[in-house]
Write a protein that holds these residues in place. Sequence first.
Motif, short mmCIF file in Angstrom:
data_model
loop_
_atom_site.label_atom_id
_atom_site.label_comp_id
_atom_site.label_asym_id
_atom_site.label_seq_id
_atom_site.Cartn_x
_atom_site.Cartn_y
_atom_site.Cartn_z
N ARG A 9 0.83 -1.21 0.00
CA ARG A 9 0.00 0.00 0.00
C ARG A 9 0.86 1.26 0.00
NH1 ARG A 9 -2.79 -2.90 3.98
NH2 ARG A 9 -1.91 -1.54 5.58
N MET A 10 1.93 1.22 0.79
CA MET A 10 2.82 2.38 0.84
C MET A 10 3.52 2.58 -0.50
SD MET A 10 5.94 3.28 3.42
CE MET A 10 4.94 3.58 4.85
N ALA A 11 3.90 1.49 -1.15
CA ALA A 11 4.55 1.60 -2.46
C ALA A 11 3.61 2.23 -3.48
CB ALA A 11 5.00 0.22 -2.94
N LYS A 12 2.37 1.80 -3.51
CA LYS A 12 1.40 2.39 -4.45
C LYS A 12 1.18 3.86 -4.17
CE LYS A 12 0.52 -1.03 -7.05
NZ LYS A 12 1.10 -1.02 -8.38
N ARG A 13 1.14 4.21 -2.89
CA ARG A 13 0.94 5.61 -2.52
C ARG A 13 2.14 6.46 -2.93
NH1 ARG A 13 -2.09 9.26 -2.90
NH2 ARG A 13 -1.93 10.92 -1.40
N ILE A 14 3.35 5.93 -2.71
CA ILE A 14 4.56 6.66 -3.10
C ILE A 14 4.59 6.84 -4.61
CG2 ILE A 14 7.09 6.50 -3.23
CD1 ILE A 14 6.98 5.18 -0.44
N GLY A 77 15.62 14.82 -3.10
CA GLY A 77 15.34 15.36 -1.77
C GLY A 77 13.98 16.04 -1.71
N MET A 78 13.67 16.82 -2.71
CA MET A 78 12.39 17.51 -2.73
C MET A 78 11.24 16.50 -2.86
SD MET A 78 11.02 20.60 -5.10
CE MET A 78 10.45 19.66 -6.46
N LEU A 79 11.44 15.47 -3.70
CA LEU A 79 10.39 14.45 -3.86
C LEU A 79 10.20 13.68 -2.55
CD1 LEU A 79 11.24 13.21 -7.45
CD2 LEU A 79 9.18 14.42 -6.74
N ARG A 80 11.29 13.40 -1.84
CA ARG A 80 11.18 12.71 -0.56
C ARG A 80 10.41 13.57 0.44
NH1 ARG A 80 15.48 11.24 3.99
NH2 ARG A 80 14.23 9.65 5.03
N LYS A 81 10.66 14.86 0.43
CA LYS A 81 9.93 15.77 1.32
C LYS A 81 8.43 15.73 1.02
CE LYS A 81 9.69 20.66 2.57
NZ LYS A 81 8.46 21.13 1.97
N LEU A 82 8.08 15.76 -0.28
CA LEU A 82 6.66 15.69 -0.65
C LEU A 82 6.04 14.36 -0.24
CD1 LEU A 82 6.89 17.30 -4.20
CD2 LEU A 82 5.95 18.33 -2.13
N THR A 92 10.10 8.71 6.86
CA THR A 92 9.90 8.81 5.41
C THR A 92 10.96 7.96 4.72
OG1 THR A 92 9.10 11.07 5.65
CG2 THR A 92 9.79 10.38 3.46
N PRO A 93 10.54 7.05 3.85
CA PRO A 93 11.53 6.19 3.18
C PRO A 93 12.45 6.99 2.26
CG PRO A 93 9.27 5.55 2.61
CD PRO A 93 9.18 6.74 3.46
N THR A 94 13.68 6.51 2.15
CA THR A 94 14.59 7.12 1.18
C THR A 94 14.15 6.70 -0.21
OG1 THR A 94 16.09 5.24 1.30
CG2 THR A 94 16.54 7.08 2.78
N LEU A 95 14.38 7.54 -1.17
CA LEU A 95 13.96 7.25 -2.54
C LEU A 95 15.16 6.94 -3.41
CD1 LEU A 95 11.31 10.06 -3.18
CD2 LEU A 95 10.91 7.72 -2.46
#
Length: 146
Positions: A9-14, A77-82, A92-95
């Motif tokens: 679920r988290m993967a789909k949301r990310i 970094g910006m995408l991880r913040k979002l 928050t998972p690292t991307l």
Amino acid sequence: MADKARAGRMAKRIQAIVATALERRLGDPITELITVTDCRVTGDLHDATVFYTVRGRTLGAKPSEEAAAEFLEKKRGMLRKLVGEDLSVRFTPTLAFELDHVPEASARMEEVLARARARDEELERSRSGARHAGDANPYKTEDEES
């Protein structure tokens, strides 16, 4: 260790968050070529790998792939913040971004299937005038012969 359903679920949301951010929030022209295809989250929910493709590329054209990879790395970094703002989880998972090779593999598979179809058609054409060797009914009994 989180359960696999939660990680899914988290993967789909990310995936949805990153795709939406690329489409609406980042104003770079390269984002029009990037399509987010999949996301996978590790079992401990600390790392996420986002898979993407670059539209309009051919097997020989690398500049658009390199530009997309460079752009995503720069905006990670910006995408991880979002993602963190929208997920509202403790960590928050690292991307990480990885180019998805599924379109190329499916194109190769289509080529193989096309060659197989062509061979089948060629075999069918060669069979069209063929006849069986021997009699039509090889199991004749003696009363049928007369």
